[in-house]
Design an enzyme around this catalytic site. Sequence first.
Site, PDB file in Angstrom:
ATOM      1  N   ASP A   1     -17.004  -1.378  54.918  1.00  0.00           N
ATOM      2  CA  ASP A   1     -17.215  -1.725  53.505  1.00  0.00           C
ATOM      3  C   ASP A   1     -16.544  -0.682  52.621  1.00  0.00           C
ATOM      4  OD1 ASP A   1     -18.225  -2.218  50.929  1.00  0.00           O
ATOM      5  OD2 ASP A   1     -20.136  -2.931  51.711  1.00  0.00           O
TER       6      ASP A   1
ATOM      7  N   HIS B   1     -16.814  -5.850  52.392  1.00  0.00           N
ATOM      8  CA  HIS B   1     -17.931  -5.819  51.446  1.00  0.00           C
ATOM      9  C   HIS B   1     -18.638  -7.157  51.262  1.00  0.00           C
ATOM     10  CE1 HIS B   1     -20.373  -4.460  48.132  1.00  0.00           C
ATOM     11  NE2 HIS B   1     -19.839  -5.321  47.304  1.00  0.00           N
TER      12      HIS B   1
ATOM     13  N   SER C   1     -24.950  -6.268  47.194  1.00  0.00           N
ATOM     14  CA  SER C   1     -24.286  -5.249  46.390  1.00  0.00           C
ATOM     15  C   SER C   1     -25.160  -4.835  45.204  1.00  0.00           C
ATOM     16  CB  SER C   1     -22.917  -5.781  45.945  1.00  0.00           C
ATOM     17  OG  SER C   1     -22.127  -4.758  45.404  1.00  0.00           O
TER      18      SER C   1
END
Length: 420
Positions: free
Chosen positions: A325, A364, A238
């Site tokens: 995601d 995610h 991320s």
Amino acid sequence: MALSLVAQLAQITLDSIPSSRYLSPSLPRPLCLINAHWAQNDTYCLLTDSLLFSCRRKGLWLRLRKILFCVLGLYIAIPFLIKLCPGIQAKLIFLNFVRVPYFIDLKKPQDQGLNHTCNYYLQPEEDVTIGVWHTVPAVWWKNAQGKDQMWYEDALASSHAIILYLHGNAGTRGGDHRVELYKVLSCLGYHVVTFDYRGWGDSVGTPSERGMTYDALHVFDWIKARSGDNPVYIWGHSLGTGVATNLVRRLCERETPPDALILESPFTNIREEAKSHPFSVIHRYFPGFDWFFLDPITSSGIKFANDENVKHISCPLFILHAEDDPVVPFQLGRKLYSIAAPARSFRDFKVQFVPFHSDLGYRHKYIYKSPELPRILSQQPGILEPRGASTCNAQEPNLHLERTQMPSGEDPAGLQCPEA
């Protein structure tokens, strides 16, 4: 005559209203005695009740209208507030003030099931201290019991590859999904070194993109000074992918690249990610969105330009992204791959993209749950080749790979691996 007409109209009105309305306790009954005829037909009481009901309804509408105006005013005020105070955007990007899970002691990783992990503290700069966790390969978990920091540092020179993990925003190095990934990688025979950037967890300092990158560089150099010729891989997740590409670009420029770069749920750059983030949905179509919301990010010195960095990286690149995601859209990861694959800097290196089907539900931060992840990592030539990789013993506590049922009809891997 007029009085009779009013009485008839009142009677028609009475027939259209439930009988419970006649005897409302709120009626001013003494007023009904003013006129005997009206009192007998209850007409005046009905008219009074209707008037009171109308007033109540009007008051409710006025209160509702005030609430709507307040919400609208707040909706309009937020963009101006963010424009005037760019630091707010920086806080929302880093979310370093969000510490999840709460009430854990980062000095005791064993409380999170990492009973083969040591906690360090390093000092990248004056007045900056960062907390570091070092997890040794799972085959050493018994030998690691009760060992001090010196033993863990010496272990980096063993014949096991090392992964430097750079986590995303919010939370700490002790986040649940992060801990589970450490366990998976440890079971595969890797050392895992991770840390909290300055301002996160128990690390001291003020968050910034430059500071986060420098912290990562300091830890990388600290590892290389102790690991000898062992492979060192950089794994970013991320927001950590932005730190990872910043770091690897700098390492390549000084001709000390890592052995591979792994990006999990990456974006192209922070502006595109901010525009695609669920938090931006409310104001995404607000006039001047870029000027109000995105320009303050740039003015705060925050870029995380993965799309630009990958053009200057010369080492194998491996991208993992789940199609479902909700935080970093899948198309941003795919777009980053399409930018990196033809880049001249990767001419002699492999670039791979592995999508995880939305039916798997990895979203995610749950790619670590994939039962195919060990195979994916171990079968990528020149990218991740662990030395002395092990299979986790079922009797070793808290060190197991979680298996996930694949959807029927799907490829066993659930993946596609296009190559550059």
